[in-house]
Design a protein around this motif. Structure first.
Motif, PDB file in Angstrom:
ATOM      1  N   THR A 140       3.935   0.001   4.594  1.00 16.65           N
ATOM      2  CA  THR A 140       2.944  -0.236   3.300  1.00 16.65           C
ATOM      3  C   THR A 140       1.941  -1.250   3.787  1.00 16.65           C
ATOM      4  OG1 THR A 140       4.436  -2.098   2.730  1.00 16.65           O
ATOM      5  CG2 THR A 140       4.724   0.302   1.736  1.00 16.65           C
TER       6      THR A 140
ATOM      7  N   TYR B 276       0.639  -1.315  -0.064  1.00 16.68           N
ATOM      8  CA  TYR B 276      -0.027  -0.037  -0.163  1.00 16.68           C
ATOM      9  C   TYR B 276       0.787   1.385  -0.056  1.00 16.68           C
ATOM     10  CZ  TYR B 276      -4.360  -2.618   1.076  1.00 16.68           C
ATOM     11  OH  TYR B 276      -5.391  -3.738   0.946  1.00 16.68           O
ATOM     12  N   SER B 277       0.542   2.316  -0.961  1.00 15.84           N
ATOM     13  CA  SER B 277       1.166   3.523  -0.898  1.00 15.84           C
ATOM     14  C   SER B 277       0.388   4.634  -0.183  1.00 15.84           C
ATOM     15  CB  SER B 277       1.343   3.814  -2.338  1.00 15.84           C
ATOM     16  OG  SER B 277       0.233   4.105  -3.066  1.00 15.84           O
ATOM     17  N   SER B 278      -0.965   4.200  -0.045  1.00 16.16           N
ATOM     18  CA  SER B 278      -1.765   5.427   0.538  1.00 16.16           C
ATOM     19  C   SER B 278      -2.882   4.302   1.280  1.00 16.16           C
ATOM     20  CB  SER B 278      -2.435   6.185  -0.300  1.00 16.16           C
ATOM     21  OG  SER B 278      -3.228   5.537  -1.152  1.00 16.16           O
TER      22      SER B 278
END
Length: 446
Positions: free
Chosen positions: A168, A141-143
């Motif tokens: 992440t 995950y980046s956000s």
């Protein structure tokens, strides 16, 4: 010129310092009525005897009139040392509506009552999302991903939440709307990452009453709810400091309201040096039917392990009188632990306020200085010593940041008259819950 000689060489003046007693707040509690009395909705009235309270009940069959009679009868069967208030909420269309009405009343009338004995029907099924347990944080995950909860049955509202990301992976979910009307825990879905594995989690539910009680879950909450529940529902209140969960005996008469027993014991306490506070567990109770140990051991163990409270027999000690077993709040602490904490908080506030007010009316006056800080610190330490003599606390140590150090760290506080440098370490008293006796039997050789 004549010289006047007084016949007394030494004059002695004496003052008596009366130790602080528990605030009246800790002796104030209310039976919650939903159209069960003749009182106006939103009002409350104090009753010192059973007869006085009975006279205020509504006609038979109105609201929870019968239940109030059972509450009051069981309450006063424990003694007449303290009376009780009745808080009338008026007619409520359901348990949920009644619980919300109580929360609204408390929000508008804070610190009026220390405890509330609530209707048995308020032990409702789970229906709010209280938390999400992350079973797999996912990867890549980046956000923070979107979080989706499945919808409840018709008439309810869908819960919402926001994922919290560490590096992440998802590490938790912040509930932004607990939703309503869930019968079973909803499914939780996380949006997939651009590349990696999708996070997973499971939702937990909480009852309406637990949600209300959680508002007073901090160490400064000073508000408690006495709830009639079942073995199956005790777990609904797990971890909630503000709830005493009471599971009635299966053979209790219909006229008994066993939660009123603990409610009375909670309010009737007036600790003093000559009458030290006692643990809540194992206190004698009257007019109620205890759980029978035969054929109920599994259920009893499950309730007590979950920090529920029951009325039990004293047969283990060869005692025929019924007694309270557990005496704990649903966070697992002994009840008197929190009573002692509240006592210190209530009386420290009262004693410091009195010292400051009297300090402006004394000669010499009390000023914001090292001398003034020392004086207030001595007030607190005397309070701690009193708590020890009252059997409430094992030890209490109060400290204060020195005047010069505090002002240096908070330069604007002196002009504003603000001092936030006091702190305390207090160890409340607790009672024995379990005792192990080791026996070694030996046969000597001839």
């Amino acid at each position: 010129m004549a010289t006047t000689i007084t016949p007394t060489i030494v004059n002695v003046s004496a003052s008596v310092t009366t130790a602080p007693t528990p605030s009246q707040l800790q002796q104030s509690g209310a039976l919650v009525s939903v159209n069960g009395t003749t009182l106006t909705a939103g009002t409350y009235q104090y009753y010192g005897t059973l007869a006085a309270l009975v006279a205020a009940l509504a006609t038979s069959g109105s609201g929870n009139q019968v239940e109030l009679l059972n509450m009051a009868t069981t309450f006063f069967a424990q003694g007449n040392f303290v009376g009780v208030y009745v808080l009338e909420l008026g007619a409520q269309s359901s348990a949920i509506v009644g619980i919300n009405a109580l929360q609204t009343w408390i929000n508008a009338n804070p610190n009026v009552f220390y405890a509330y004995l609530v209707p048995a029907i308020w032990d409702t099924n789970d229906e709010y999302v209280s938390a999400v347990t992350i079973t797999n944080g996912g990867t890549g995950y980046s956000s923070a991903p979107a979080v989706t909860f499945s919808a409840p049955p018709a008439g309810g509202t869908t819960a919402t939440g926001t994922a919290v990301l560490t590096a992440t992976a998802v590490t938790s979910v912040l509930i932004t709307n607990a939703g309503s009307g869930y019968v079973t825990a909803p499914t939780v879905t996380f949006a997939a990452p651009g590349a990696g594995t999708t996070a997973t989690g499971t939702a937990s539910l909480a009852s309406d009453l637990q949600v209300v009680a959680s508002s007073f879950g901090s160490s400064t909450g000073k508000t408690y709810f006495f709830v009639t529940t079942t073995q199956a529902n005790v777990a609904n209140y797990a971890g909630t400091k503000a709830i005493f969960a009471v599971v009635p005996s299966p053979t209790a008469a219909g006229t008994e309201f066993q939660a009123a027993v603990l409610f009375y014991q909670w309010l009737a306490q007036t600790p003093s040096a000559s009458n030290p506070a006692a643990p809540m567990d194992f206190r004698y109770v009257y007019g109620v039917t205890p759980w029978a140990l035969v054929n109920n051991q599994t259920a009893i163990n499950a309730i007590l392990t979950a920090y529920g409270n029951i009325i039990l027999t004293g047969a283990e000690g060869g005692i025929s009188t019924a007694l309270i077993r557990n005496g704990t709040t649903m966070d697992g602490n002994q009840a008197m632990f929190w009573y002692a904490v509240d006592w210190v908080l209530i009386n420290a506030k009262q004693q410091l306020a009195a010292a400051v007010i009297n300090g402006s009316n004394s000669n010499p006056p009390l000023y914001y200085s090292q001398k003034g800080i020392n004086y207030l610190l001595a007030v607190l330490q005397r309070l701690g010593n009193t708590g020890v003599s009252f059997g409430l606390i094992q030890a209490a140590t109060f400290t204060a940041t020195a005047f010069a150090a505090y002002i240096a760290a908070n330069p604007s506080s002196y002009a504003a008259g603000i001092y936030n440098g006091f702190s305390a370490t207090v160890t409340p008293q607790t009672g024995f819950e379990s005792v192990t006796f080791a026996l070694n039997a030996t046969q000597f050789a001839v």
